[in-house]
Design an enzyme around this catalytic site. Sequence first.
Site, PDB file in Angstrom:
ATOM      1  N   GLY A   1      -0.262 -12.257  16.370  1.00  0.00           N
ATOM      2  CA  GLY A   1       0.344 -11.881  15.087  1.00  0.00           C
ATOM      3  C   GLY A   1      -0.471 -10.858  14.312  1.00  0.00           C
ATOM      4  O   GLY A   1      -0.190 -10.573  13.151  1.00  0.00           O
TER       5      GLY A   1
ATOM      6  N   VAL B   1      -5.940  -3.171   0.062  1.00  0.00           N
ATOM      7  CA  VAL B   1      -7.033  -2.847   0.992  1.00  0.00           C
ATOM      8  C   VAL B   1      -7.874  -4.106   1.196  1.00  0.00           C
ATOM      9  O   VAL B   1      -8.310  -4.728   0.230  1.00  0.00           O
ATOM     10  CB  VAL B   1      -7.943  -1.719   0.418  1.00  0.00           C
ATOM     11  CG1 VAL B   1      -9.002  -1.314   1.432  1.00  0.00           C
ATOM     12  CG2 VAL B   1      -7.124  -0.514  -0.007  1.00  0.00           C
TER      13      VAL B   1
ATOM     14  N   GLY C   1      -3.665 -11.481   6.207  1.00  0.00           N
ATOM     15  CA  GLY C   1      -3.292 -12.893   6.122  1.00  0.00           C
ATOM     16  C   GLY C   1      -2.572 -13.141   4.804  1.00  0.00           C
ATOM     17  O   GLY C   1      -2.990 -12.629   3.770  1.00  0.00           O
TER      18      GLY C   1
ATOM     19  N   LYS D   1      -5.086   3.052   3.601  1.00  0.00           N
ATOM     20  CA  LYS D   1      -6.081   2.292   2.828  1.00  0.00           C
ATOM     21  C   LYS D   1      -7.232   3.198   2.390  1.00  0.00           C
ATOM     22  O   LYS D   1      -7.748   3.064   1.270  1.00  0.00           O
ATOM     23  CB  LYS D   1      -6.594   1.126   3.661  1.00  0.00           C
ATOM     24  CG  LYS D   1      -5.517   0.068   3.901  1.00  0.00           C
ATOM     25  CD  LYS D   1      -5.951  -0.931   4.949  1.00  0.00           C
ATOM     26  CE  LYS D   1      -4.906  -2.019   5.148  1.00  0.00           C
ATOM     27  NZ  LYS D   1      -5.172  -2.810   6.363  1.00  0.00           N
TER      28      LYS D   1
ATOM     29  N   GLU E   1       1.628  -5.157  14.743  1.00  0.00           N
ATOM     30  CA  GLU E   1       3.071  -5.038  14.539  1.00  0.00           C
ATOM     31  C   GLU E   1       3.750  -4.907  15.912  1.00  0.00           C
ATOM     32  O   GLU E   1       3.109  -4.549  16.894  1.00  0.00           O
ATOM     33  CB  GLU E   1       3.384  -3.765  13.739  1.00  0.00           C
ATOM     34  CG  GLU E   1       2.729  -3.691  12.384  1.00  0.00           C
ATOM     35  CD  GLU E   1       3.237  -4.754  11.435  1.00  0.00           C
ATOM     36  OE1 GLU E   1       4.412  -5.122  11.526  1.00  0.00           O
ATOM     37  OE2 GLU E   1       2.440  -5.238  10.615  1.00  0.00           O
TER      38      GLU E   1
ATOM     39  N   GLU F   1      -5.352  -4.800  -5.772  1.00  0.00           N
ATOM     40  CA  GLU F   1      -6.507  -5.208  -4.951  1.00  0.00           C
ATOM     41  C   GLU F   1      -6.099  -5.529  -3.509  1.00  0.00           C
ATOM     42  O   GLU F   1      -6.784  -5.165  -2.560  1.00  0.00           O
ATOM     43  CB  GLU F   1      -7.179  -6.436  -5.584  1.00  0.00           C
ATOM     44  CG  GLU F   1      -8.395  -6.953  -4.844  1.00  0.00           C
ATOM     45  CD  GLU F   1      -9.521  -5.936  -4.792  1.00  0.00           C
ATOM     46  OE1 GLU F   1     -10.080  -5.602  -5.843  1.00  0.00           O
ATOM     47  OE2 GLU F   1      -9.843  -5.453  -3.691  1.00  0.00           O
TER      48      GLU F   1
ATOM     49  N   LYS G   1       0.809  -1.234   0.000  1.00  0.00           N
ATOM     50  CA  LYS G   1       0.000   0.000   0.000  1.00  0.00           C
ATOM     51  C   LYS G   1       0.837   1.277   0.000  1.00  0.00           C
ATOM     52  O   LYS G   1       0.346   2.339  -0.403  1.00  0.00           O
ATOM     53  CB  LYS G   1      -1.001   0.020   1.153  1.00  0.00           C
ATOM     54  CG  LYS G   1      -0.400  -0.066   2.539  1.00  0.00           C
ATOM     55  CD  LYS G   1      -1.486  -0.281   3.578  1.00  0.00           C
ATOM     56  CE  LYS G   1      -0.914  -0.790   4.867  1.00  0.00           C
ATOM     57  NZ  LYS G   1      -0.297  -2.124   4.832  1.00  0.00           N
TER      58      LYS G   1
HETATM   59  N1  LIG Z   1       0.701 -10.154   5.574  1.00  0.00           N
HETATM   60  C1  LIG Z   1      -0.496  -9.673   5.305  1.00  0.00           C
HETATM   61  O1  LIG Z   1      -1.490 -10.089   5.920  1.00  0.00           O
HETATM   62  C2  LIG Z   1      -0.698  -8.628   4.244  1.00  0.00           C
HETATM   63  C3  LIG Z   1      -1.996  -8.349   3.778  1.00  0.00           C
HETATM   64  C4  LIG Z   1      -2.165  -7.392   2.777  1.00  0.00           C
HETATM   65  C5  LIG Z   1      -1.068  -6.708   2.285  1.00  0.00           C
HETATM   66  N2  LIG Z   1       0.179  -6.973   2.776  1.00  0.00           N
HETATM   67  C6  LIG Z   1       1.323  -6.257   2.202  1.00  0.00           C
HETATM   68  O2  LIG Z   1       2.063  -7.163   1.419  1.00  0.00           O
HETATM   69  C7  LIG Z   1       3.469  -6.883   1.502  1.00  0.00           C
HETATM   70  C8  LIG Z   1       4.209  -8.096   2.015  1.00  0.00           C
HETATM   71  O3  LIG Z   1       3.720  -8.434   3.288  1.00  0.00           O
HETATM   72  P1  LIG Z   1       4.333  -9.672   4.111  1.00  0.00           P
HETATM   73  O4  LIG Z   1       3.401  -9.937   5.218  1.00  0.00           O
HETATM   74  O5  LIG Z   1       4.706 -10.760   3.176  1.00  0.00           O
HETATM   75  O6  LIG Z   1       5.660  -8.995   4.692  1.00  0.00           O
HETATM   76  P2  LIG Z   1       7.011  -9.754   5.077  1.00  0.00           P
HETATM   77  O7  LIG Z   1       6.724 -11.146   5.540  1.00  0.00           O
HETATM   78  O8  LIG Z   1       7.763  -8.821   5.947  1.00  0.00           O
HETATM   79  O9  LIG Z   1       7.724  -9.887   3.650  1.00  0.00           O
HETATM   80  C9  LIG Z   1       8.338  -8.839   2.993  1.00  0.00           C
HETATM   81  C10 LIG Z   1       9.624  -9.405   2.439  1.00  0.00           C
HETATM   82  O10 LIG Z   1      10.217  -8.447   1.568  1.00  0.00           O
HETATM   83  C11 LIG Z   1      11.593  -8.434   1.842  1.00  0.00           C
HETATM   84  N3  LIG Z   1      12.125  -7.151   1.388  1.00  0.00           N
HETATM   85  C12 LIG Z   1      12.082  -5.945   1.985  1.00  0.00           C
HETATM   86  N4  LIG Z   1      12.683  -5.012   1.224  1.00  0.00           N
HETATM   87  C13 LIG Z   1      13.118  -5.653   0.117  1.00  0.00           C
HETATM   88  C14 LIG Z   1      13.816  -5.266  -1.041  1.00  0.00           C
HETATM   89  N5  LIG Z   1      14.215  -4.019  -1.214  1.00  0.00           N
HETATM   90  N6  LIG Z   1      14.086  -6.213  -1.983  1.00  0.00           N
HETATM   91  C15 LIG Z   1      13.718  -7.499  -1.820  1.00  0.00           C
HETATM   92  N7  LIG Z   1      13.049  -7.925  -0.734  1.00  0.00           N
HETATM   93  C16 LIG Z   1      12.752  -7.029   0.208  1.00  0.00           C
HETATM   94  C17 LIG Z   1      11.704  -8.637   3.327  1.00  0.00           C
HETATM   95  O11 LIG Z   1      12.997  -9.035   3.723  1.00  0.00           O
HETATM   96  P3  LIG Z   1      13.438  -8.732   5.269  1.00  0.00           P
HETATM   97  O12 LIG Z   1      12.470  -9.463   6.135  1.00  0.00           O
HETATM   98  O13 LIG Z   1      14.830  -9.264   5.351  1.00  0.00           O
HETATM   99  O14 LIG Z   1      13.337  -7.248   5.454  1.00  0.00           O
HETATM  100  C18 LIG Z   1      10.647  -9.704   3.546  1.00  0.00           C
HETATM  101  O15 LIG Z   1      11.166 -11.024   3.365  1.00  0.00           O
HETATM  102  C19 LIG Z   1       3.595  -5.669   2.438  1.00  0.00           C
HETATM  103  O16 LIG Z   1       3.684  -4.513   1.659  1.00  0.00           O
HETATM  104  C20 LIG Z   1       2.290  -5.711   3.242  1.00  0.00           C
HETATM  105  O17 LIG Z   1       1.906  -4.431   3.693  1.00  0.00           O
HETATM  106  C21 LIG Z   1       0.383  -7.914   3.732  1.00  0.00           C
END
Ligand SMILES: NC(=O)c1ccc[n+]([C@@H]2O[C@H](COP(=O)([O-])OP(=O)(O)OC[C@H]3O[C@@H](n4cnc5c(N)ncnc54)[C@H](OP(=O)(O)O)[C@@H]3O)[C@@H](O)[C@H]2O)c1
Length: 346
Positions: free
Chosen positions: A209, A155, A324, A227, A212, A152, A128
């Site tokens: 979980g 949000v 999730g 959002k 944050e 999509e 986002k």
């Molecule tokens: N999880 C959810 O429920 C959810 C839902 C909707 C949207 N989102 C969005 O989706 C995205 C991913 O979420 P997530 O939960 O998967 O987060 P996450 O588990 O923290 O995964 C993000 C990954 O990206 C890596 N990263 C950070 N900067 C990078 C870069 N410059 N180049 C390559 N890799 C990089 C991180 O490495 P490090 O850990 O080493 O920093 C981490 O492994 C976020 O933007 C989040 O806001 C998440």
Amino acid sequence: MAKFKLILLGAGRVGTAFLEILARKRKILEEKYNLEYELVGISDLKYGSILDNDGIPINKILKTIREKGRFIDNTSSKEDIDNITLIKSSDSNLLIETTWSNIKDGEPALTHILSSIRLGKHVVTTNKGPFAVAYKKIIDEAKKHNVFVRFEGTVLSGTPVISLARECLAGCEIIEIQGILNGTTNYILTRMEEGISFNEALREAQKLGYAETDPSSDIDGWDAAAKAVILANSIMNGNLTINDVFREGIRNISTRYIQENIEKGRRTKLLANIIKEGKKIYVEVKPRDLPISHPLSSVMGPTNAVTFKTDHLNRVTIIGPGAGPIEAAQALVMDMITINNYLEWR
Ligand SMILES: NC(=O)c1ccc[n+]([C@@H]2O[C@H](COP(=O)([O-])OP(=O)(O)OC[C@H]3O[C@@H](n4cnc5c(N)ncnc54)[C@H](OP(=O)(O)O)[C@@H]3O)[C@@H](O)[C@H]2O)c1
């Protein structure tokens, strides 16, 4: 038939859930949606990076992440190249951006997204940050370079709120949007209604979980504000940034206040309210005391919901999970299928 050559930036929870769906559902996605894909590049801060224009086996990547904590390359590939080189030197035509969300300046995802667009590569993302700070710039560049950008999952995760408004409600005027856009705060308010304190509820949300480690993004309303900006811009044609949102979080609400409200037939929710008046759009995120009969009052725990007030259908509400990994990955898959359909109809 469109064949996607994918680059995945960010192989965290969402990125790997996405790869798991691609590996598990390849046959059904091809048969039912004519969706064909191969991975040609992948990068993550923890695991390194790989570029292989001949294709990287997705199952092998998942296995090596699980077993070795690092992407294993085959001999013909280059390892640990930076993200922009990866985007530029690959044969990819679709970027999947799932690095972390930065709502201050959108980086590094904003640069990843703009670089892809400028090279004529489509973009699908759950991130986002870039859309909360530079929505118009991204969309203008996408139009200029004739590529699709879908977001999509930014949000309500996989609950299809943006597509619902833009595609299923097409032709309606959307006058007002009200939403519970942050699951952590809704969980905390739900538990406070059951009698525990704000701090206890927050600790619980962190343990589960939902929240944050630094919970400010949730409880001070930043996440919901980002959002809300995306909804205002993408659905009401706005040109807002997160700085345009009036924002108040839930830090100062007491359990007693919430319980007294219930006795009066009202329930406290952290509500995003987006109103269009002429050409102006007003966005605020703040705690509101809703009548129990309001459709958003019954949304409890980490669940999210959005109500659209429209001219033709009056109110339309969608309720579903707001977070999730698998839910967010579903949004990525849905966006990919949609782009595939657009390309085939061209
Ligand atoms: N999880 C959810 O429920 C959810 C839902 C909707 C949207 N989102 C969005 O989706 C995205 C991913 O979420 P997530 O939960 O998967 O987060 P996450 O588990 O923290 O995964 C993000 C990954 O990206 C890596 N990263 C950070 N900067 C990078 C870069 N410059 N180049 C390559 N890799 C990089 C991180 O490495 P490090 O850990 O080493 O920093 C981490 O492994 C976020 O933007 C989040 O806001 C998440």
